[in-house]
Design an enzyme around this catalytic site. Sequence first.
Site, PDB file in Angstrom:
ATOM      1  N   MET A  30       2.474   0.218   3.944  1.00  0.00           N
ATOM      2  CA  MET A  30       1.785  -0.218   2.728  1.00  0.00           C
ATOM      3  C   MET A  30       0.926  -1.451   3.059  1.00  0.00           C
ATOM      4  O   MET A  30       0.584  -2.228   2.169  1.00  0.00           O
ATOM      5  CB  MET A  30       2.801  -0.516   1.628  1.00  0.00           C
ATOM      6  CG  MET A  30       3.599   0.734   1.251  1.00  0.00           C
ATOM      7  SD  MET A  30       4.237   0.721  -0.427  1.00  0.00           S
ATOM      8  CE  MET A  30       5.322  -0.666  -0.360  1.00  0.00           C
ATOM      9  N   ALA A  32      -0.269  -5.168   4.763  1.00  0.00           N
ATOM     10  CA  ALA A  32       0.289  -6.511   4.991  1.00  0.00           C
ATOM     11  C   ALA A  32       1.114  -6.463   6.283  1.00  0.00           C
ATOM     12  O   ALA A  32       2.295  -6.820   6.311  1.00  0.00           O
ATOM     13  CB  ALA A  32       1.106  -6.994   3.800  1.00  0.00           C
ATOM     14  N   HIS A  37       5.751  -3.856  12.048  1.00  0.00           N
ATOM     15  CA  HIS A  37       4.907  -2.647  11.969  1.00  0.00           C
ATOM     16  C   HIS A  37       4.283  -2.348  13.334  1.00  0.00           C
ATOM     17  O   HIS A  37       4.212  -1.197  13.759  1.00  0.00           O
ATOM     18  CB  HIS A  37       3.756  -2.842  10.973  1.00  0.00           C
ATOM     19  CG  HIS A  37       4.180  -2.984   9.543  1.00  0.00           C
ATOM     20  ND1 HIS A  37       4.003  -4.141   8.834  1.00  0.00           N
ATOM     21  CD2 HIS A  37       4.753  -2.099   8.694  1.00  0.00           C
ATOM     22  CE1 HIS A  37       4.443  -3.971   7.596  1.00  0.00           C
ATOM     23  NE2 HIS A  37       4.903  -2.738   7.487  1.00  0.00           N
TER      24      HIS A  37
HETATM   25  O1  PAF Z   1       8.336   1.501   3.894  1.00  0.00           O
HETATM   26  C1  PAF Z   1       7.208   1.540   3.372  1.00  0.00           C
HETATM   27  O2  PAF Z   1       6.320   0.734   3.676  1.00  0.00           O
HETATM   28  C2  PAF Z   1       6.933   2.585   2.313  1.00  0.00           C
HETATM   29  O3  PAF Z   1       8.061   2.841   1.552  1.00  0.00           O
HETATM   30  C3  PAF Z   1       6.341   3.902   2.877  1.00  0.00           C
HETATM   31  C4  PAF Z   1       7.329   4.619   3.798  1.00  0.00           C
HETATM   32  C5  PAF Z   1       5.062   3.593   3.641  1.00  0.00           C
HETATM   33  C6  PAF Z   1       5.998   4.848   1.726  1.00  0.00           C
HETATM   34  O4  PAF Z   1       5.095   4.274   0.850  1.00  0.00           O
END
Ligand code: PAF
Length: 283
Positions: A30, A32, A37
């Site tokens: 999502m 940010a 990540h």
């Molecule tokens: O973990 C997240 O960032 C969200 O829940 C995901 C898996 C991208 C789904 O919107």
Amino acid sequence: MIIFKKTRDLHKWLEAQRLAGISIGFVPTMGALHTGHLSLIESSIKANPVTVCSIFVNPTQFNDPKDFEKYPITIEKDIELLANAGCDILFLPSVKEIYPDELSPSLKYDLGYLERILEGKFRPGHFQGVCMVVHRLLEIVMPDNFYLGQKDYQQCMVIKKLIALIGLSNAILVNICPTLREPDGLAMSSRNVRLNEDERIKATAIFRNLSFIKENLTTGDLKGLKETAFRNLSEAGFNVDYIEIADANDLSIIDDWDGQKKLVALAAAFMTEVRLIDNILLN
Ligand code: PAF
């Protein structure tokens, strides 16, 4: 890095890779973005010639509208981080692109017990929203490898269940990558940037108390241990939703431990307005 905003264009590009027998790794986010990540992107790059990352702040998974409004958006920085990390494709769809028809869930995913405990209990509807968006993203990307962070332990289980429900367990391999932490133990999270200096210091109590559970785990009754951790976390300034011990395989809550089962300790708590979650494996 190529940026796609339209489902049709991305689908076409990926179809050509697939026909050439190239394996596709997918990291849904999502935005940010933080080092956690990027570690997922790195794992995908190591194992797949093509890595796709999506950034989509999914409105259907926010049970609290204030949380949705305040979700941090740092798109320029995210693009730079992904390009520098060597990500091949960024999928940056609009809400209309993901949900062309309507926003309310048209499918009800049968998640059973997983939807009634912990995050499921405290965030009603949240996992239906996660399933809606992940189902759609999987249809679009059809990855060979799917990367998720262990920090969202229950979400990992829900998504595995979703993949089984939609009959893709044999086609998609779910890779769960370790939680990355700041030097003081706080789990990396997009929401951490919303903490002020004082809250940021106090926030370390989550990891401290999960570690406290790990260090004091004994066979038999676990209720006292959980109660102490709950009290400690409240005294550290958190408004606690839960701090629990569960079976690491199915998340059933464990109050009395046989010394054999694999366990995970999980917590969710508010530091003022910011809700943080974390977990650690205990044995
Ligand atoms: O973990 C997240 O960032 C969200 O829940 C995901 C898996 C991208 C789904 O919107």
